[in-house]
Design a protein around this motif. Sequence first.
Motif, mmCIF file in Angstrom:
data_model
loop_
_atom_site.group_PDB
_atom_site.id
_atom_site.type_symbol
_atom_site.label_atom_id
_atom_site.label_comp_id
_atom_site.label_asym_id
_atom_site.label_seq_id
_atom_site.Cartn_x
_atom_site.Cartn_y
_atom_site.Cartn_z
ATOM 1 N N ILE A 262 0.890 -1.312 -0.071
ATOM 2 C CA ILE A 262 -0.042 -0.092 -0.010
ATOM 3 C C ILE A 262 1.072 1.269 -0.065
ATOM 4 O O ILE A 262 0.563 2.209 -0.841
ATOM 5 C CB ILE A 262 -0.944 0.001 1.314
ATOM 6 N N LYS A 265 3.100 1.440 -3.471
ATOM 7 C CA LYS A 265 1.993 1.946 -4.525
ATOM 8 C C LYS A 265 1.529 3.438 -4.309
ATOM 9 O O LYS A 265 1.449 4.125 -5.273
ATOM 10 C CB LYS A 265 0.992 1.143 -4.505
ATOM 11 N N TYR A 266 1.120 3.928 -3.100
ATOM 12 C CA TYR A 266 0.762 5.200 -2.641
ATOM 13 C C TYR A 266 1.723 6.199 -3.223
ATOM 14 O O TYR A 266 1.710 7.259 -3.872
ATOM 15 C CB TYR A 266 0.549 5.345 -1.294
ATOM 16 N N LYS A 267 3.094 5.805 -2.694
ATOM 17 C CA LYS A 267 4.232 6.876 -3.117
ATOM 18 C C LYS A 267 4.453 6.898 -4.601
ATOM 19 O O LYS A 267 4.805 8.039 -5.006
ATOM 20 C CB LYS A 267 5.557 6.292 -2.340
ATOM 21 N N SER A 270 1.465 9.177 -5.890
ATOM 22 C CA SER A 270 1.617 10.319 -5.425
ATOM 23 C C SER A 270 2.648 11.126 -5.973
ATOM 24 O O SER A 270 2.461 12.369 -6.751
ATOM 25 C CB SER A 270 2.079 10.429 -4.184
#
Length: 283
Positions: A262, A265-267, A270
């Motif tokens: 999570i 993938k978020y980084k 973003s």
Amino acid sequence: MFHHLLVTRFNLRNPEWDVTKNNEKLLTDDWMEERMWFFENFCFTGIAAQTNQNFEWLLYFDITTPEKYQKRMSDLIANHPNFKVFYIDGMPQFYDELKKHITNLPDKKPFIITSRIDNDDAVHKDFINEIQLEFKQQDYLVLDIIKGYSLQIRPTVMLGKKEHIFNPFMSLIEKNDDPKTIWFYHHNMWKKETRIKQLTHKRLWIAVIHEKNKVNNFNGYDNVKWEKLKTDFILSDEANELIKKELLPHHKWLKLSWKNKIIVKYKVISKSFKKFFGVYKFK
């Protein structure tokens, strides 16, 4: 048509970096001994086994490096004429020395590719070749290979997938006319460059995590089998045996794997959005 230089800073004295993430002193004999172990077992073996040897590997050591390590390096690269070791007076001299080497290259070619690798990380046997396949006589293009793996060696051996935008495995293709090189900026600062291409078709690197890292922590995810990777990532017999014997089964760190996936993938999302909308800009 081009020179390709792979560049590694090894133990250069840096006033901005004098302790590890565990607040241990850097550049001591203990630090150097461990870093040489990682270099010999994870980094060197993979570069020596590159399927494409049309490159020079430039390794920059500090002039204070003890004689025993200088000899160790000399013996290590003895059969690799495209591997070159330099001893310089600390980090402040590094960039100028790199530029000097480029200026003095024989048979000057119209383009130059510079790539970077840290001395404790590993790369796919096709790493150099995949970079050179991207060469199309570009005046200026940064290559960001965003897919790789994270391998923690200590205190527990864990292996997982990882994506990292603007990472320490970047390259720069440019005209060989007072070139900047990939070392002109810290790797994270290339996020401000518009002339950049992400390579996502193949996982080409392994970020090796251990106690002596400055900031890195293990953030791998998913169930990755080392047996399926070891023919593409050439490590020493000692390193292979260590991973085979001590690799923690994925089910024992499943929650961490989900959490890491999570976060990773978020980084990526973003940073990609910020890049797309122009948040990152050079002043």
